[in-house]
Every structure is written in C-alpha cells, then in structure tokens.
Design a protein around this motif. Structure first.
Motif, PDB file in Angstrom:
ATOM      1  N   LYS A 404       0.832  -1.208   0.000  1.00 18.31           N
ATOM      2  CA  LYS A 404       0.000   0.000   0.000  1.00 18.31           C
ATOM      3  C   LYS A 404       0.866   1.258   0.000  1.00 18.31           C
ATOM      4  N   THR A 407       2.785   2.914  -3.124  1.00 11.91           N
ATOM      5  CA  THR A 407       1.990   3.605  -4.148  1.00 11.91           C
ATOM      6  C   THR A 407       2.265   5.105  -4.174  1.00 11.91           C
ATOM      7  N   VAL A 453      -2.115  -9.580  -6.254  1.00 10.80           N
ATOM      8  CA  VAL A 453      -2.259  -8.139  -6.551  1.00 10.80           C
ATOM      9  C   VAL A 453      -1.999  -7.873  -8.030  1.00 10.80           C
ATOM     10  N   THR A 457      -4.764  -6.554 -10.842  1.00  8.28           N
ATOM     11  CA  THR A 457      -4.560  -5.186 -11.355  1.00  8.28           C
ATOM     12  C   THR A 457      -4.357  -5.174 -12.871  1.00  8.28           C
ATOM     13  N   VAL A 458      -3.424  -6.012 -13.349  1.00  5.19           N
ATOM     14  CA  VAL A 458      -3.043  -5.945 -14.768  1.00  5.19           C
ATOM     15  C   VAL A 458      -4.187  -6.425 -15.675  1.00  5.19           C
ATOM     16  N   ASN A 460      -7.168  -5.693 -15.268  1.00  8.77           N
ATOM     17  CA  ASN A 460      -8.159  -4.594 -15.342  1.00  8.77           C
ATOM     18  C   ASN A 460      -7.490  -3.224 -15.454  1.00  8.77           C
ATOM     19  N   TRP A 461      -6.322  -3.178 -16.098  1.00 13.49           N
ATOM     20  CA  TRP A 461      -5.534  -1.948 -16.093  1.00 13.49           C
ATOM     21  C   TRP A 461      -6.251  -0.747 -16.694  1.00 13.49           C
ATOM     22  N   LEU A 464      -8.208   1.303 -14.001  1.00 13.69           N
ATOM     23  CA  LEU A 464      -7.578   1.602 -12.707  1.00 13.69           C
ATOM     24  C   LEU A 464      -6.673   2.828 -12.787  1.00 13.69           C
ATOM     25  N   GLU A 468      -1.972   2.465  -9.031  1.00 16.34           N
ATOM     26  CA  GLU A 468      -2.220   1.046  -8.734  1.00 16.34           C
ATOM     27  C   GLU A 468      -1.553   0.146  -9.772  1.00 16.34           C
ATOM     28  N   VAL A 469      -1.620   0.562 -11.028  1.00 15.75           N
ATOM     29  CA  VAL A 469      -1.013  -0.226 -12.108  1.00 15.75           C
ATOM     30  C   VAL A 469       0.509  -0.227 -11.960  1.00 15.75           C
ATOM     31  N   ALA A 472       1.709  -2.435  -9.056  1.00 15.06           N
ATOM     32  CA  ALA A 472       1.565  -3.860  -9.351  1.00 15.06           C
ATOM     33  C   ALA A 472       2.759  -4.363 -10.164  1.00 15.06           C
ATOM     34  N   TYR A 516      -0.520   1.970 -21.437  1.00 15.35           N
ATOM     35  CA  TYR A 516      -1.072   2.873 -20.406  1.00 15.35           C
ATOM     36  C   TYR A 516      -0.452   4.262 -20.546  1.00 15.35           C
TER      37      TYR A 516
END
Length: 985
Positions: A404, A407, A453, A457-458, A460-461, A464, A468-469, A472, A516
């Motif tokens: 956490k 980030t 994790v 995350t990846v 649903n990149w 997000l 967060e991406v 991860a 991204y």
C-alpha cells in the motif's frame, strides 16, 4: 584578617587588570555592523586578528562584557569571539590572575542578564554558552570544581538564568559527550575524567535542578521546559538512569506528553531514556512499564491523533522501544536465558499492532520512522524455527502495508521531480528492504501475495488509476531481488512446471498494459521486461511484441524525453541479452531505428528525439544486432556500412563547415557534433568479440574508411582539444578491434597529435602508443624507433617549462606526464624491444637512463618511483650481463646501485605508505637483478667500495650481502625494508 587581605589583593589585581586593559578601537568596531562598507569590515577583521595574537588586548573585551559597555549586539558577539579564541588557543599562557578575570567576567555578565531590561539575542546567548563550556572543560577538574553550583546559585529559577544555564549544559554536552565530534585520545581521556567527576560531585544536584525547572515552568514557559527536556535527553545516556527513570520524573514526562507544546520534546526525551544501554531484563521491564503507562493514557489510539508532527516523534519513540526489545531478545538468546527471552518476545509481539498502525499511516514520515522496528521484527521471525499463526498473520500484514505504501500519490510530480519526490524515492528504497526481508522469512507468502495483486490489477488496467497499475508492475520487478533465484530457476521450458512468475510475465507482455498513458507505468513495464530477460528465452514468441513497444510511441518515440532516454539504455540491454532470438527481425529493427541514428546537425533547429548520449546506446544496439546476426560476412559488411556511411558523410560536411567558421560558439557546436559522430562509430565497435572479430564479420574495410574520414580532423587547428579527444578514443578502439591494417594510420595520427600539444595532450597520447606497442610488439619497432626521440624530447620540453609556484593544476599535469613517460619506457622495455632504446645513440640512451634514475630518486612520487625501478631492473636484465651493452656495467655501479640507496634514504620516502613500500619492493628487485647479472663482482663492489662509502658498519655490510644472496627474493625484500628503517632512525 588574612582572608580580608587576600580578597583586597584580588580586587586590586582585578582593578589593575581592567584599568590596564587596552581601550577598544571604536572605529574598527563600526565594521562589525553587517551593513558597514567593505573598508570598515576589513578593518574589523584586522582588529580581530590583532586581538587574537595580543597578550592582553583581549582584556578590553572582557571589561566591555563585564561592565556592559556596549549595547550593539554585534560588538557583544565580537567580544565573546575574542574571549573564545583566548580560551581555546592561549589559555595556558595566561597568568592565574587572568584566569580569575575570565571566570569573574563570565559570572558578572551572567548576573547582569538577570536584571537587564532586554534579554540578549539568541545568537549571543549561544556564543556565551560556548565560552562557558570552554572554560568549564579547562578549569572544572582543577580551579573551578564548583562551576555548576556557582552558576546555579546565580541563575536560581530566574527564567533568564535558567535559559543560560540550560544552554551552557547543552554546550558542555557538545564538548564532552557528543559522539559525532571526533576527539583526540587526550581529549577523550579528559572527557571521561570530567564525566566521572561530575557523577561523583554534582549529577544528583543537576538532576534535581532539572526537575525543579520542569516542575516550575511546565505550565508557564514551554520554551524553557522544552530546553530542559532536551538537556535531560542529552545527559541521560551517561548518568545513573535511576535518577531519571523513577516515578516522579517519568510521571512528569508523561504529563508533558499531554501538553501540545511540550509533547514532541517529551517524546524525544523518553526515547533517549529508552535508548540507554542496560541489562536486557531491566531494559524489557523499563520499556514495558513505559508502554503500559502510555497505553493507559490513550497514546496508542493512533487514529484519533490528528497532529502528524507529534505522531512522527511518537513513531520514533515506538520504533526505539521495539528495537530495544529486539536487542534485549537477541542478547538473552545468546546468553541461553530462554525464559526471559520468551517474555521479551511476547513484549515484542504485543507492539506489532501499534507498529502496523504507524506503518500504514498516510503520512510517509510517520511510516518511515517505524521501518527500523518492522525490519528487526522480521529478522527475529527469520530466526525462529516455526512461526505461529499470529506471526504469519503479522508478516502478511506488514507485506500488505508495504504494498500500500509503495503507491505514488496524486501530487507526485513526474516531469519535474523536486525534494518531496526525492524523499519519496528514498522512502521507497526503505520499503523495498522490508520486502526483501519478508522474502527471507516467507518467500511463498510474498510470491502468492504479489501474484494476487498483480493479476487482479493488470487484468483490469484500463479502469484503474496509474498508481495502482505502476505499483503492481513494480512489485513484480522487486521480486527479482527479493527472490534471487527468479532470474533463471523460475523460468522453465516445461509447460507443466510454468511458475507463477512466468505466468505474470506472460500476462504483462500480452495484456497491452504497455499502452497505459502514464510515464511511471511505461517505464516500469520496460524496466521489468529487461530485468526478466530470461523469460523470453523460454517464450521467445513474445519478443516481437516487446520490440515493437520499444520502437514505437511507447518507448523510443514517447512524448516524454525522460521515457525516451531511459528506454534507449534498456533497449540496448534487451538487444544484448536476446539478440540470438532476433535474427528474423534485424533488418526491420534497423530500418525503424534509422531516423533515430541521424547525426542531427546543429543548424536544422529541430529538437532531436534522442540526446547524443541516448543515441550511443542505440548505435551500440544496432552494432550488436549486425555483428551477432546469422548473415554471411558480406551482408554484415553491407549493413555496417549502411549504419556508418551517413556518419562519415555528415562528418566530412561538418568538418568543412568548421574549417570556414569564424564564430567561436558555433565552432564549439560543430566540434561537439563531429566528436559525437566519432563516438557513435566507436560505440558500434563494442559489439565485436573474440568469437566475432571485425575481420570475421568482413567489417575491417568499413572501419578503415572511418579512420580515413576522421583522421584529417587532427590537422584542424580549431577546437583541437575536443576533436583530438574523440579521435584518440576511436584509435584506441581500432587498435583493439583491427589487426595490422590499422598500423599505417598510426604515424600520421601521431605526427598530428604531437603538434602544438600541452602536457595533458601528451599524457593522453602515451597510452595509445603503449597500447600499440603491447599489441603489435616487433611489428611497430621501426615506427617506435622513428618516433621515440621526438616524443621523448617533446616530453622533456614540456617538463622543463616554467610554471607558477602555486599552480596546483600545472604541477599535477607535470606529475601525470612524468608518470606517463615512465609508463611508456616500461612498455617499450617490457615488450622485448630493447633495440628501440638501444638504437637511439649513446648520448640519447644516457640521457634517457639518467631521467629514469632521476625519477627513481628525486621526485617524491612513489607510483613513478616504482615504475622507474621496474625499468631499471629490465634494462639491467637486457644490457647488464657479461655480453650486454658496452659500458653499461660501469654505468650500473656508478648510477643504478646508488639510486637504489639514495631513493629510500630520502626524507620523502615514507616507509609507512603502501605505495612507497611497493616502490621499495621494485628497488629490491633491481638490486637482485644486478646481483643475478654480475654475480660475485656485485657483492665485492658493495662490500669493498659502495657500502663503506656510506659509513655502513662492517657487520651490517656482511648482513646486507648475505640477504642479497638469498635465493628467495621475498627474504631480501623484507630485509631491505628493515635495513632502511634502521638507517633512517
């Protein structure tokens, strides 16, 4: 009567001293004002120097302070500075009466502070405290044992007096206790004695005074209370802890924890108490009792506390308590006291929930301050054979907290990183250490959590936020160091054994996350695919996708210069690692790189996508692809020519422009561009190896063309330093890569480089000649014989040039040139080309050998001396035998043997210095070589002629000659060191 008479005498002495004090120079004092003009300031400075060296002029300053003659703050500060200098540097020279005057001046000044209308400025009070402390360390053990009692009797509980008393204590701490200040062994002994004496005579009284101050001012004067807490914290490390860690003191400190203006300082004070070294069982009891009180008072309810500054201090306190318990546990385990160790472990466990609350706090400073305890707690768990369910839960909680806290927040400025960003990067490094430690405790747990994790995350990149991406992918990247076996063992060609890491990499490269739109995610993607290059050996089918990401808008053509720059380097690494799998795409890659490889001339005004440094990596990558391809030599040659021909064409155009350019700034720009062209060509040559040489790849002619193109720039008189530097580097590369076809270019290049050169040019040219000599040896003998004397004469001329006495740069340049010269002679002599020196004519040979002897004896430079002795032993080996060079044996006895004694006998020849000892070792080899070549004749000369001429005792001569005749050269080397150590006593 006697007492009265003595007091009158002291008063009389003091009156005489004050009245004889030199009047202050009022004009000079005007210069102390910061707004005074330069001439007044200069006069004030001169006046200060005058007062420093005067025997008694400083007394005017003492009088001014004692009588309060000046109201100007700068003058008062000046007077204290003069006094400080006297005490620091002149005190032993002063009379007993003058010592008395210093003490009375300070006490009179202190008394005056209690009744003056305005308190002194802080900077004056601090300087006064320093002066008090200096007098204290000088006089406490001898003339002023009642120092503290005297100050306390004057200060009492008067707020101004208390302020000065506390400042004096902190100044004494800085002089006597502060571990950050390096003390001599004598000062350390003195400081130990002062502390011992204070413990015996006055510490309980001082502690009582602190209690009274805290009690008196805790509600009415927060500044004094905080100062006092700082003093308690400073002194607690070396006084009896029971004086502080008792009910009345601790209760007061805890009450301060509830007062907003006091609690930060109270926290620091409690931390100092906790940090005090003590028995592990007692330490555990102390920490536990303190924790209990803090918990009861509600301090562990972190979520209810809004003051982040206080929480940062409180976090430090909890960290200190946790680490102290870990130290106690470690000591108890070592002692085998498992009962108490178990109790301490339970105490550590009880702090974990609080530790976790602080670790996940949104303020990074609060979190950072607890990381030490987290790290140590994990270290404890690592040493336990079996973890309880609760301990496993704790490990997982730390790991989730780290994930956490890794980030980024919304405010992080990626394009213009400042101090806040730099602090977060450092904080992330500390979190990474925690992650590494978790991996040591439970690698399976870490891998499973990262996998969970990362996958969530990846997959649903698109929906997000970037942070967060990024985190991860960052976690996947971090596994590379946390689990060291990941680079190879985690990737297997067997589908049934595909690991979690392999599956994560497959998801990374197939998910499209490289698209991204945030630089942090893009960079993390490229960093990770390069870190796990071994994955692509197992699944090479994914290489084209990653190559495209590197080559298009995601990498080398990204809108961010930062991304383009980093990607250039990472692309080069990716290609170097996986070129075997890229054969099918080489020409496509080279075509796509073409516009990035252009040497953008400075006049087109268009900003290049890549900087010149970035382009170096791309040229190297292109070279690696061509050289390691499976193409035949002709195709490799064609591709290399396509790569380098535009550079050569541009070089010719730019060189012509430079030759006709008048504007200096423009000349510099053109020269820089030319230099980069040469640099790019040099960089492509790094792709060749012993398995893939330039000749085997059919590329010799391409690089010879480069030489033909670049070398004419050596005759350009403009910007010659820049041009020569680049071309010299290219020549170094070509000597490594090409065979004898490079040799025809060397004479012309050398001729140009030796024209109009400075010491630094020569010094940098010599390694090139050494390189040629070492590689081609006898092949370059004719060239060396031709260039030898011109080069040597150029060096002699440079070394004989007069230079400014204090010009350190010129002196250093000469020293480095001298070293390079001797290195050159060593290379020639060591390459078996004695004829190069031998064919220079008797006069020249003698001159050269004399410079070697001079280098061995006259210059205090052990590196050069070592080289000179290596050359001398080589020359003796070549020419010193019975059938050696005519007259050399005579020369050996007249000059080389004396050099072996004169050099070590010089005062500058420091036998405690490691480099000098290496020079002496080579000196011993020279003497051994002379003995080897001349035999008994050498011993006879030493016994009967040379050593007696140095007045060496007969028994020592005998001893020396016996050592010289020992077959083991190490014995003689050791003996020679002892011989000269005795001789220099």
């Amino acid at each position: 009567m006697q007492k009265k008479g003595r007091r009158e005498q002291v008063l009389l002495e003091r009156t005489v001293i004050y009245t004889s004090a030199v009047a202050m120079d009022e004009q000079a004092l005007l210069g102390l004002n910061p707004n005074a003009d330069a001439s007044f300031r200069q006069r004030a400075l001169a006046y200060f120097e005058e007062l420093k060296i005067s025997q008694d002029a400083w007394q005017g300053c003492a009088e001014a302070l004692a009588k309060g003659l000046y109201s100007d703050d700068h003058v008062k500060f000046f007077c204290f500075q003069v006094l400080e200098h006297q005490i620091k540097f002149k005190y032993p020279e002063l009379t007993a009466g003058q010592h008395q005057l210093v003490r009375e001046t300070l006490m009179t000044w202190l008394q005056a502070q209690l009744i003056s209308v305005q308190p002194e400025k802080t900077f004056i009070r601090n300087k006064a405290a320093q002066v008090f402390a200096l007098v204290f360390i000088t006089e406490y053990l001898t003339k002023w044992p009642k120092f503290f009692f005297d100050i306390l009797s004057v200060a009492g509980l008067n707020p101004r007096g208390v302020d000065l008393y506390l400042r004096i204590l902190m100044a004494i701490d800085a002089e006597v206790v502060d571990r950050d200040i390096v003390h001599s062994s004598e000062e350390t002994r003195r400081n130990t004695l002062i502390k011992d004496t204070m413990r015996e005579q006055c510490i309980p009284n001082l502690v009582e005074s602190w209690y009274q101050i805290l009690h008196t001012y805790q509600h009415s004067n927060s500044e004094l209370t905080c100062q006092c807490l700082e003093v308690v914290g400073a002194f607690v490390s070396w006084i009896d802890l029971n004086l502080i860690a008792n009910e009345r003191f601790v209760n007061m400190l805890l009450s301060h924890m509830s007062v907003e203006v006091l609690r930060e300082e109270a926290c620091d004070c409690l931390l100092e108490i906790i940090n005090k070294g003590m028995d592990p069982v007692d330490k555990t009891k102390l920490v536990e009792s303190l924790c209990q009180v803090l918990q009861t008072a509600g301090f562990f309810n972190i979520e209810q506390e809004e003051d982040v500054d206080f929480l940062a201090r409180f976090s430090k306190l909890v960290n200190g308590m946790g680490q102290s318990l870990v130290i106690s546990w470690t000591k108890l385990v070592k002692l085998g006291d498992m009962k108490n160790a178990q109790e301490t472990l339970q105490a550590i466990q009880a702090k974990v929930p609080l530790m976790l609350q602080l670790l996940v706090h949104e303020d990074d400073d609060i979190s950072l301050n607890i990381i030490g305890f987290c790290y140590d707690y994990l270290h404890v768990l690592k040493q336990l054979s079996v973890l309880t369910d609760q301990q496993k839960t704790n490990v997982e909680a730390i790991m989730l907290a780290v994930m956490k806290k890794l980030t980024y927040d919304d405010e992080y400025n990626f394009e213009n990183e400042g101090e806040d960003e730099a602090m977060f990067v450092e904080y992330r490094k500390q979190l990474k250490l925690l992650l590494d430690r978790i991996a040591q405790v439970s690698p399976e747990l870490l891998l499973e959590a990262v996998c969970r994790v990362f996958n969530a995350t990846v997959q649903n990149w698109q929906s997000l936020p970037f942070m967060e991406v990024e985190v991860a992918i960052r976690l996947l990247y971090m596994l590379g160091e946390a689990l060291p076996s990941t680079h190879g063992a985690h990737f297997s060609g067997d589908v049934t054994k595909a690991t979690a890491l392999q599956e994560m990499m497959r998801l990374l490269v197939n998910s499209g996350v490289s698209e991204y739109q945030h630089t942090s995610v893009t960079l993390e993607f490229f960093e990770t695919v390069v870190r796990y290059d071994k994955y692509f050996i197992v699944e090479p089918q994914h290489i084209p996708n990653v190559l495209m990401a590197f080559l298009d808008h995601r990498g080398l053509r990204h809108t961010s210069p930062k991304v383009r720059s980093r990607t250039s380097y990472l692309f080069s690494r990716f290609v170097k690692s996986l070129h075997k799998f890229m054969n099918a795409y080489i020409e496509d890659i080279l075509n796509r790189l073409q516009d990035l490889l252009e040497l953008s001339p400075p006049e087109n005004g268009l900003p290049a996508l890549l900087t010149r440094d970035d382009q170096l990596f791309i040229f190297e990558a292109a070279g690696v692809l061509i050289v390691n391809s499976e193409y035949p030599a002709e195709r490799k040659q064609a591709l290399m020519r396509n790569l380098l021909a535009p550079l050569m064409d541009n070089f010719k155009i730019l060189l012509n422009k430079l030759l006709g350019e008048q504007d200096e700034e423009r000349q510099a720009t053109l020269a820089d561009c030319l230099n980069h062209a040469v640099g790019f060509a040099s960089r492509t040559s790094k792709a060749f190896s012993n398995k893939q040489t330039v000749r085997q790849c059919g590329c010799s002619e391409v690089y010879l063309d480069c030489l033909r193109t670049f070398l004419p720039a050596l005759s350009c008189h403009l910007q010659k330093e820049v041009l020569r530097s680049g071309i010299r580097t290219f020549l170094h590369r070509m000597i490594i890569c090409l065979e004898e076809e490079v040799l025809p270019f060397i004479p012309t290049a050398s001729e140009h480089m030796l024209k109009d050169c400075e010491a630094k040019d020569l010094q940098e040219f010599i390694p090139l000649i050494n390189q040629i000599t070492a590689k081609f040896k006898t092949q370059v003998s004719p060239f060396l014989q031709q260039i030898f004397m011109p080069l040597v004469q150029a060096i002699f001329e440079m070394l004989s040039r007069p230079a400014e006495e204090n010009d350190q740069t010129a002196a250093m340049d000469k020293q480095m040139l001298r070293r390079s010269y001797f290195a050159f002679l060593q290379t020639v002599a060591g390459s078996g080309m004695n004829e190069v020196i031998g064919n220079q004519g008797v006069e020249n040979i003698e001159r050269i050998v004399f410079t070697i002897i001079q280098g061995a004896v006259d210059f205090p430079d052990p590196i050069a001396q070592k080289t000179c002795f290596i050359i001398l032993s080589k020359l003796v080996e070549l020419w010193g035998g019975k059938d050696g060079l005519v007259g050399f044996a005579d020369f050996t006895y007249k000059h080389i043997v004396p050099a072996c004694f004169m050099a070590p006998l010089k005062p500058t020849f420091d036998l405690s210095d490691a480099q000098t000892v290496l020079a002496l070792s080579e000196c011993a080899v020279t003497l051994k070589t002379i003995h080897l070549k001349r035999g008994p004749e050498c011993i006879q000369y030493l016994q009967q002629e040379y050593l007696p001429s140095l007045q060496v005792a007969p028994e020592i001569i005998q001893e020396f000659c016996q050592a010289l005749q020992q077959p083991d050269s190490k014995v003689f080397k050791n003996y020679l060191k002892v011989f000269f150590q005795r001789a220099k006593v």
